[in-house]
Design an enzyme around this catalytic site. Sequence first.
Site, PDB file in Angstrom:
ATOM      1  N   ASN A  46       0.838  -1.205   0.000  1.00  0.00           N
ATOM      2  CA  ASN A  46       0.000   0.000   0.000  1.00  0.00           C
ATOM      3  C   ASN A  46       0.869   1.250   0.000  1.00  0.00           C
ATOM      4  O   ASN A  46       1.933   1.304   0.632  1.00  0.00           O
ATOM      5  CB  ASN A  46      -0.992   0.008   1.172  1.00  0.00           C
ATOM      6  CG  ASN A  46      -0.360  -0.149   2.538  1.00  0.00           C
ATOM      7  OD1 ASN A  46       0.684  -0.785   2.683  1.00  0.00           O
ATOM      8  ND2 ASN A  46      -0.977   0.424   3.543  1.00  0.00           N
ATOM      9  N   GLU A  48       0.252   5.235   0.653  1.00  0.00           N
ATOM     10  CA  GLU A  48      -0.717   6.249   1.100  1.00  0.00           C
ATOM     11  C   GLU A  48      -0.319   7.641   0.617  1.00  0.00           C
ATOM     12  O   GLU A  48       0.771   7.847   0.064  1.00  0.00           O
ATOM     13  CB  GLU A  48      -0.825   6.193   2.626  1.00  0.00           C
ATOM     14  CG  GLU A  48      -1.333   4.835   3.092  1.00  0.00           C
ATOM     15  CD  GLU A  48      -1.558   4.744   4.592  1.00  0.00           C
ATOM     16  OE1 GLU A  48      -1.088   5.633   5.350  1.00  0.00           O
ATOM     17  OE2 GLU A  48      -2.217   3.756   4.999  1.00  0.00           O
ATOM     18  N   CYS A  57      -4.099   0.403  -2.511  1.00  0.00           N
ATOM     19  CA  CYS A  57      -3.941  -0.785  -1.670  1.00  0.00           C
ATOM     20  C   CYS A  57      -2.838  -1.691  -2.217  1.00  0.00           C
ATOM     21  O   CYS A  57      -2.491  -1.643  -3.410  1.00  0.00           O
ATOM     22  CB  CYS A  57      -5.233  -1.597  -1.651  1.00  0.00           C
ATOM     23  SG  CYS A  57      -6.625  -0.784  -0.860  1.00  0.00           S
ATOM     24  N   GLU A  59      -3.009  -4.869  -2.832  1.00  0.00           N
ATOM     25  CA  GLU A  59      -3.489  -5.817  -3.851  1.00  0.00           C
ATOM     26  C   GLU A  59      -3.470  -5.183  -5.235  1.00  0.00           C
ATOM     27  O   GLU A  59      -3.022  -5.791  -6.213  1.00  0.00           O
ATOM     28  CB  GLU A  59      -4.926  -6.261  -3.535  1.00  0.00           C
ATOM     29  CG  GLU A  59      -5.081  -6.993  -2.217  1.00  0.00           C
ATOM     30  CD  GLU A  59      -5.411  -6.067  -1.058  1.00  0.00           C
ATOM     31  OE1 GLU A  59      -4.806  -4.979  -0.960  1.00  0.00           O
ATOM     32  OE2 GLU A  59      -6.264  -6.437  -0.254  1.00  0.00           O
ATOM     33  N   CYS A  90     -10.321  -5.036   0.333  1.00  0.00           N
ATOM     34  CA  CYS A  90     -11.412  -4.056   0.289  1.00  0.00           C
ATOM     35  C   CYS A  90     -12.248  -4.263  -0.980  1.00  0.00           C
ATOM     36  O   CYS A  90     -11.851  -4.982  -1.903  1.00  0.00           O
ATOM     37  CB  CYS A  90     -10.859  -2.636   0.350  1.00  0.00           C
ATOM     38  SG  CYS A  90     -10.212  -2.040  -1.223  1.00  0.00           S
ATOM     39  N   CYS A  93     -10.560  -3.468  -4.382  1.00  0.00           N
ATOM     40  CA  CYS A  93      -9.602  -4.502  -4.809  1.00  0.00           C
ATOM     41  C   CYS A  93     -10.330  -5.756  -5.285  1.00  0.00           C
ATOM     42  O   CYS A  93      -9.904  -6.400  -6.241  1.00  0.00           O
ATOM     43  CB  CYS A  93      -8.643  -4.831  -3.672  1.00  0.00           C
ATOM     44  SG  CYS A  93      -7.479  -3.475  -3.355  1.00  0.00           S
TER      45      CYS A  93
HETATM   46  N1  THU Z   1      -5.373  -1.462   2.489  1.00  0.00           N
HETATM   47  C1  THU Z   1      -4.800  -2.354   1.622  1.00  0.00           C
HETATM   48  O1  THU Z   1      -3.627  -2.232   1.257  1.00  0.00           O
HETATM   49  N2  THU Z   1      -5.578  -3.361   1.164  1.00  0.00           N
HETATM   50  C2  THU Z   1      -6.899  -3.547   1.470  1.00  0.00           C
HETATM   51  O2  THU Z   1      -7.559  -4.385   0.884  1.00  0.00           O
HETATM   52  C3  THU Z   1      -7.499  -2.741   2.530  1.00  0.00           C
HETATM   53  C4  THU Z   1      -6.750  -1.535   2.925  1.00  0.00           C
HETATM   54  C5  THU Z   1      -4.560  -0.349   2.981  1.00  0.00           C
HETATM   55  C6  THU Z   1      -5.030   0.992   2.500  1.00  0.00           C
HETATM   56  C7  THU Z   1      -4.518   1.899   3.604  1.00  0.00           C
HETATM   57  O3  THU Z   1      -3.184   2.281   3.312  1.00  0.00           O
HETATM   58  C8  THU Z   1      -4.511   1.026   4.849  1.00  0.00           C
HETATM   59  O4  THU Z   1      -4.611  -0.314   4.381  1.00  0.00           O
HETATM   60  C9  THU Z   1      -5.663   1.303   5.798  1.00  0.00           C
HETATM   61  O5  THU Z   1      -6.876   1.334   5.129  1.00  0.00           O
END
Ligand code: THU
Length: 129
Positions: A46, A48, A57, A59, A90, A93
């Site tokens: 991920n 941000e 994310c 994935e 999520c 994804c």
């Molecule tokens: N996140 C992912 O990398 N994958 C997911 O399927 C859910 C959320 C990350 C996004 C963000 O940087 C952190 O987790 C919190 O939401």
Amino acid sequence: MNLDNTDQKLLALAKEAAINAYAPYSGYRVGSAILTASGEIFTGANVENASYSLTICAERSAIFKAVNAGYKDFSAIAIYVDSDRDFPPCGACRQVMAEFSPDLKVIYANLNGFQVTDLKTLLPGQFKL
Ligand code: THU
């Protein structure tokens, strides 16, 4: 349930990928590794942003890398988060996974263990054009 050697490798690579996550806002470092139908593996983490909604994310990072390298058929994805929390993929994804591999095997893990499921279970009634 036990993971076979390939799934164990996938999960190990997802864990390693989480090291390069950029997560200064949530603090959740997530890594992912996706296995192509022909046996290649692509990883992602991920990333941000101060403008929160621009976050990608783990994935989708891995999937987009694979697609950009010319691979569109996937057989399994592993996701790892360095937390006690459950981190199933999520909704965004799941939809991106469905675009390429509606039957994808999904392994998601945290500090305590792992779960194995598939995309048909996580995203029933998949939207496709
Ligand atoms: N996140 C992912 O990398 N994958 C997911 O399927 C859910 C959320 C990350 C996004 C963000 O940087 C952190 O987790 C919190 O939401």
